[in-house]
Enzyme design. Structure first.
Site, PDB file in Angstrom:
ATOM      1  N   ILE A  12       0.862  -1.196   0.000  1.00 44.15           N
ATOM      2  CA  ILE A  12       0.000   0.000   0.000  1.00 44.15           C
ATOM      3  C   ILE A  12       0.893   1.239   0.000  1.00 44.15           C
ATOM      4  O   ILE A  12       1.671   1.452   0.943  1.00 44.15           O
ATOM      5  CB  ILE A  12      -0.909   0.035   1.246  1.00 44.15           C
ATOM      6  N   ASP A  66       9.815   8.150  -1.145  1.00 44.73           N
ATOM      7  CA  ASP A  66       9.094   9.203  -1.860  1.00 44.73           C
ATOM      8  C   ASP A  66       8.862   8.679  -3.270  1.00 44.73           C
ATOM      9  O   ASP A  66       9.832   8.514  -4.035  1.00 44.73           O
ATOM     10  CB  ASP A  66       9.941  10.483  -1.865  1.00 44.73           C
ATOM     11  N   ASN A  93      -2.046   4.218  -3.928  1.00 39.53           N
ATOM     12  CA  ASN A  93      -2.913   5.175  -3.245  1.00 39.53           C
ATOM     13  C   ASN A  93      -2.216   6.511  -2.976  1.00 39.53           C
ATOM     14  O   ASN A  93      -2.880   7.533  -2.845  1.00 39.53           O
ATOM     15  CB  ASN A  93      -3.365   4.518  -1.924  1.00 39.53           C
ATOM     16  N   TYR A 159      -4.839  18.944 -10.612  1.00 40.70           N
ATOM     17  CA  TYR A 159      -5.192  17.759  -9.805  1.00 40.70           C
ATOM     18  C   TYR A 159      -6.138  16.867 -10.608  1.00 40.70           C
ATOM     19  O   TYR A 159      -5.938  15.644 -10.700  1.00 40.70           O
ATOM     20  CB  TYR A 159      -5.826  18.168  -8.469  1.00 40.70           C
ATOM     21  N   LYS A 163      -5.658  12.913 -12.020  1.00 40.53           N
ATOM     22  CA  LYS A 163      -6.553  11.799 -11.701  1.00 40.53           C
ATOM     23  C   LYS A 163      -7.192  11.219 -12.969  1.00 40.53           C
ATOM     24  O   LYS A 163      -7.479  10.015 -13.034  1.00 40.53           O
ATOM     25  CB  LYS A 163      -7.611  12.258 -10.678  1.00 40.53           C
ATOM     26  N   VAL A 192     -13.747  12.354   0.771  1.00 39.01           N
ATOM     27  CA  VAL A 192     -13.376  11.503   1.903  1.00 39.01           C
ATOM     28  C   VAL A 192     -12.653  12.392   2.915  1.00 39.01           C
ATOM     29  O   VAL A 192     -11.686  13.078   2.549  1.00 39.01           O
ATOM     30  CB  VAL A 192     -12.407  10.377   1.464  1.00 39.01           C
TER      31      VAL A 192
HETATM   32  P1  NDP Z   1      -4.041  11.722   2.877  1.00 36.15           P
HETATM   33  O1  NDP Z   1      -3.349  13.040   2.705  1.00 36.15           O
HETATM   34  O2  NDP Z   1      -4.628  11.401   4.189  1.00 36.15           O
HETATM   35  O3  NDP Z   1      -3.046  10.544   2.458  1.00 36.15           O
HETATM   36  C1  NDP Z   1      -2.165  10.674   1.380  1.00 36.15           C
HETATM   37  C2  NDP Z   1      -1.081   9.619   1.520  1.00 36.15           C
HETATM   38  O4  NDP Z   1      -0.193   9.717   0.383  1.00 36.15           O
HETATM   39  C3  NDP Z   1      -0.232   9.828   2.765  1.00 36.15           C
HETATM   40  O5  NDP Z   1       0.019   8.579   3.355  1.00 36.15           O
HETATM   41  C4  NDP Z   1       1.053  10.426   2.216  1.00 36.15           C
HETATM   42  O6  NDP Z   1       2.142  10.032   3.047  1.00 36.15           O
HETATM   43  C5  NDP Z   1       1.139   9.737   0.863  1.00 36.15           C
HETATM   44  N1  NDP Z   1       2.010  10.458  -0.061  1.00 36.15           N
HETATM   45  C6  NDP Z   1       1.848  11.701  -0.554  1.00 36.15           C
HETATM   46  N2  NDP Z   1       2.879  12.030  -1.331  1.00 36.15           N
HETATM   47  C7  NDP Z   1       3.728  10.969  -1.329  1.00 36.15           C
HETATM   48  C8  NDP Z   1       4.976  10.690  -1.933  1.00 36.15           C
HETATM   49  N3  NDP Z   1       5.575  11.596  -2.705  1.00 36.15           N
HETATM   50  N4  NDP Z   1       5.564   9.508  -1.707  1.00 36.15           N
HETATM   51  C9  NDP Z   1       4.969   8.582  -0.917  1.00 36.15           C
HETATM   52  N5  NDP Z   1       3.784   8.769  -0.320  1.00 36.15           N
HETATM   53  C10 NDP Z   1       3.178   9.960  -0.532  1.00 36.15           C
HETATM   54  O7  NDP Z   1      -5.147  11.692   1.748  1.00 36.15           O
HETATM   55  P2  NDP Z   1      -6.145  10.538   1.262  1.00 36.15           P
HETATM   56  O8  NDP Z   1      -6.030   9.349   2.091  1.00 36.15           O
HETATM   57  O9  NDP Z   1      -7.450  11.158   1.094  1.00 36.15           O
HETATM   58  O10 NDP Z   1      -5.562  10.273  -0.196  1.00 36.15           O
HETATM   59  C11 NDP Z   1      -5.221   8.995  -0.682  1.00 36.15           C
HETATM   60  C12 NDP Z   1      -5.489   8.970  -2.176  1.00 36.15           C
HETATM   61  O11 NDP Z   1      -6.889   9.101  -2.398  1.00 36.15           O
HETATM   62  C13 NDP Z   1      -4.834  10.088  -2.961  1.00 36.15           C
HETATM   63  O12 NDP Z   1      -4.332   9.554  -4.170  1.00 36.15           O
HETATM   64  C14 NDP Z   1      -5.981  11.041  -3.237  1.00 36.15           C
HETATM   65  O13 NDP Z   1      -5.778  11.798  -4.406  1.00 36.15           O
HETATM   66  C15 NDP Z   1      -7.120  10.070  -3.390  1.00 36.15           C
HETATM   67  N6  NDP Z   1      -8.458  10.599  -3.212  1.00 36.15           N
HETATM   68  C16 NDP Z   1      -8.781  11.269  -2.056  1.00 36.15           C
HETATM   69  C17 NDP Z   1     -10.058  11.779  -1.901  1.00 36.15           C
HETATM   70  C18 NDP Z   1     -10.470  12.579  -0.708  1.00 36.15           C
HETATM   71  O14 NDP Z   1     -11.502  13.256  -0.775  1.00 36.15           O
HETATM   72  N7  NDP Z   1      -9.750  12.524   0.396  1.00 36.15           N
HETATM   73  C19 NDP Z   1     -11.068  11.579  -2.943  1.00 36.15           C
HETATM   74  C20 NDP Z   1     -10.606  10.880  -4.099  1.00 36.15           C
HETATM   75  C21 NDP Z   1      -9.362  10.392  -4.201  1.00 36.15           C
HETATM   76  P3  NDP Z   1       3.410  10.898   3.413  1.00 36.15           P
HETATM   77  O15 NDP Z   1       2.991  12.337   3.466  1.00 36.15           O
HETATM   78  O16 NDP Z   1       3.841  10.340   4.713  1.00 36.15           O
HETATM   79  O17 NDP Z   1       4.377  10.606   2.309  1.00 36.15           O
HETATM   80  C1  8X3 Z   2     -10.458  14.322  -4.053  1.00 38.53           C
HETATM   81  C2  8X3 Z   2     -11.880  14.700  -4.130  1.00 38.53           C
HETATM   82  O1  8X3 Z   2     -13.472  16.366  -5.190  1.00 38.53           O
HETATM   83  O2  8X3 Z   2     -11.727  17.246  -3.766  1.00 38.53           O
HETATM   84  O3  8X3 Z   2     -10.029  13.641  -5.180  1.00 38.53           O
HETATM   85  O4  8X3 Z   2     -11.201  16.431  -5.935  1.00 38.53           O
HETATM   86  S1  8X3 Z   2     -12.071  16.254  -4.795  1.00 38.53           S
END
Ligand code: NDP
Ligand code: 8X3
Length: 259
Positions: A12, A66, A93, A159, A163, A192
């Site tokens: 993950i 990263d 993710n 963004y 996606k 979310v």
């Molecule tokens: P969070 O910010 O809670 O989690 C994002 C995760 O991505 C963190 O664990 C962060 O870890 C990791 N991450 C970011 N950049 C890097 C990098 N360069 N290398 C490794 N890890 C990285 O957000 P979400 O859980 O909401 O997001 C998870 C996914 O879901 C994303 O792809 C987001 O676009 C997508 N998504 C989110 C939605 C929402 O409304 N929240 C809706 C639709 C999609 P760390 O900073 O420790 O590296």
């Molecule tokens: C994250 C949800 O609607 O903020 O992908 O782009 S939204």
């Protein structure tokens, strides 16, 4: 518990918070081994320790990486211990959004960060894992894209483009890997409540929490349930594409709020 995932290796990315951390918990519940990746190793280890409190027998390997840096990604997968090399399910993710500026006011650093993480990072990780899956003729790749890849909204520009790219790459992967037995899944969540908006607004907690005021957003656990559902289907089934929304959300720009 469905025993189909017992002792399988689940990788993950972005497991240090939000959807990724929730997936880690849900896969631990299934008896899987967890390879958890993110930049913040201390947060990853907090997730690991929290899981071990509930599921003490879980085998968990945390790795700081990263995903924007191809050399870091390839080194990580090349140097995995032998019993972690055969990844059964990859959950791409890791991702983020930065800012909501109009395209004409766009901040180049934000654009680079989103493109490098959400597109190039996903590709780098996939490129390391997919060949071994194809060789073993087993495996699943689950990409977390977004409703933002289907519908552009004001200020979403880059963004949304990343996606849409993730979604296209998922389809392309399914096409290219057809015949190998590898299953490829796209999941598009709506809103979310995670650290997502905090990151988008560069740590402005008030602005971030206001995004979720007045309605019930999805949780990371809601998405993780869906991911586990996809991963526990029998081998002949691919759940190819899912859009999952809070009931109050009808589109990226239409959310019924009661403030
Ligand atoms: P969070 O910010 O809670 O989690 C994002 C995760 O991505 C963190 O664990 C962060 O870890 C990791 N991450 C970011 N950049 C890097 C990098 N360069 N290398 C490794 N890890 C990285 O957000 P979400 O859980 O909401 O997001 C998870 C996914 O879901 C994303 O792809 C987001 O676009 C997508 N998504 C989110 C939605 C929402 O409304 N929240 C809706 C639709 C999609 P760390 O900073 O420790 O590296
Ligand atoms: C994250 C949800 O609607 O903020 O992908 O782009 S939204």
């Amino acid at each position: 518990m469905n025993t189909i995932l017992k002792n399988t290796v689940i990788c993950i990315t972005g497991a240090s918070s939000g959807i990724g951390a929730a997936c880690a918990f849900k896969f631990a519940e299934q008896g899987a081994k967890l390879l958890l990746i993110a930049r913040r190793i201390e947060k990853l280890n907090e997730v690991k320790n929290a899981i071990l409190l509930v599921y003490p027998d879980t085998d968990i390997l945390t790795q700081q990486c990263d995903v924007r840096h191809q050399n870091e990604v390839s080194l990580l997968f090349e140097s995995l211990p032998d019993d972690w090399k055969d990844i059964d399910v990859l959950i791409n993710n890791a991702g983020l959004s930065r800012g909501l500026e109009k395209i004409q006011d766009g901040i180049l650093q934000n654009w680079d960060e989103m493109i490098d993480t959400n597109i190039k990072g996903l590709l780098y990780v996939t490129r390391c894992i997919a060949p071994k899956m194809a060789e073993r003729k087993t495996g699943m790749i689950i990409n977390i894209a977004s409703i933002a890849g289907r519908e552009v909204y004001p200020g979403g520009n880059v963004y949304c483009a990343t996606k849409a790219a993730a979604r296209t790459i998922t389809t392309a992967t399914r096409i290219d890997m057809n015949g190998t037995g590898i299953r490829v899944v796209n999941i598009d969540p709506g809103m979310v409540e995670t650290e997502f908006s905090l990151v988008r607004f560069h740590g402005d907690a008030q602005k971030a929490s206001s995004v979720y005021n007045g309605f019930i957003p999805l949780t990371g656990e809601d998405i993780a349930d869906t991911v586990v559902f996809c991963a526990t289907r029998p081998q002949h089934i691919t759940i190819a594409d899912i859009l999952i929304l809070p009931t109050a959300q009808a589109s990226t720009t239409l959310v019924h709020k009661e403030l």
